[in-house]
Design a protein around this motif. Structure first.
Motif, PDB file in Angstrom:
ATOM      1  N   ASP A  39       0.834  -1.204   0.000  1.00 34.79           N
ATOM      2  CA  ASP A  39       0.000   0.000   0.000  1.00 34.79           C
ATOM      3  C   ASP A  39       0.866   1.251   0.000  1.00 34.79           C
ATOM      4  O   ASP A  39       0.359   2.363   0.097  1.00 34.79           O
ATOM      5  N   PHE A  43      -0.443   5.201   0.138  1.00 39.57           N
ATOM      6  CA  PHE A  43      -0.223   6.068   1.292  1.00 39.57           C
ATOM      7  C   PHE A  43       0.547   7.326   0.893  1.00 39.57           C
ATOM      8  O   PHE A  43       0.158   8.439   1.229  1.00 39.57           O
ATOM      9  N   TYR A  47      -0.937  11.070   1.188  1.00 35.22           N
ATOM     10  CA  TYR A  47      -0.367  12.135   2.023  1.00 35.22           C
ATOM     11  C   TYR A  47      -0.145  13.380   1.177  1.00 35.22           C
ATOM     12  O   TYR A  47      -0.461  14.498   1.586  1.00 35.22           O
TER      13      TYR A  47
END
Length: 182
Positions: A39, A43, A47
């Motif tokens: 992942d 991620f 972000y």
């Protein structure tokens, strides 16, 4: 957003995995499996898209692994090496200092110590394998970090750290107790 409105800062740190940093040490049948089962990209993109401050140590370790004077991961360790943890700590503290107007306490590197015995988690895989022989590498390197006495009265920021086992390596360096507030 709530933390930022109150004058604080929120920072996410993406810790590198051994297999994503040095995939060339894996058997060839694992080629490309990291990207398929991870992942990480989601991620990192999330972000960025949501303007969440983050340090991508996974990307950084991949970029500097060939230029590093010492191993960022040991042969039989799952986590980054103690030396790798010190590199991560340097990077995190430099970023934290960029967010804070006042100078923080700091340390200097006073070289390294070589050992033929693994310390802390540098051989945590080997320990649990319970083998009748050793797989340890021939030598391990440990950074010598020394607090700069003249900076010890500088601002010690309040922090809350939510971390996993990778953070323990940084905590075991024992520098943060002198840099962040109690």
């Amino acid at each position: 957003e709530g933390i930022e409105k109150r004058g604080g800062h929120f920072l996410v740190v993406i810790a590198p995995s051994k297999e994503s940093t040095i995939p060339e040490n894996l058997p060839s049948y694992y080629d490309n499996s990291i990207a398929i089962r991870s992942d990480y990209r989601d991620f990192a993109e999330g972000y960025k898209k949501n303007h969440i401050r983050y340090i991508d140590l996974s990307k950084y370790f991949r970029e500097v692994k060939d230029m590093s004077s010492y191993q960022l991961f040991t042969k039989t360790g799952y986590h980054w090496s103690v030396y790798g943890a010190s590199v991560a700590q340097d990077t995190i503290l430099k970023y934290c200092q960029s967010l804070i107007a006042e100078p923080m306490p700091s340390y200097i590197r006073k070289g390294v110590e070589w050992s033929d015995t693994a310390r802390d988690a540098d051989a945590d895989f080997e320990d649990v394998m319970n083998l009748p022989f050793s797989l340890q590498q021939s030598s391990y390197v440990y950074p010598k970090l020394e607090m700069v006495e003249s900076t010890l009265k500088n601002k010690r920021p309040k922090v809350i750290i939510i971390g996993d086992s990778f953070f323990w390596q940084i905590k075991n360096l024992k520098s943060l107790a002198n840099i962040f507030s109690e």
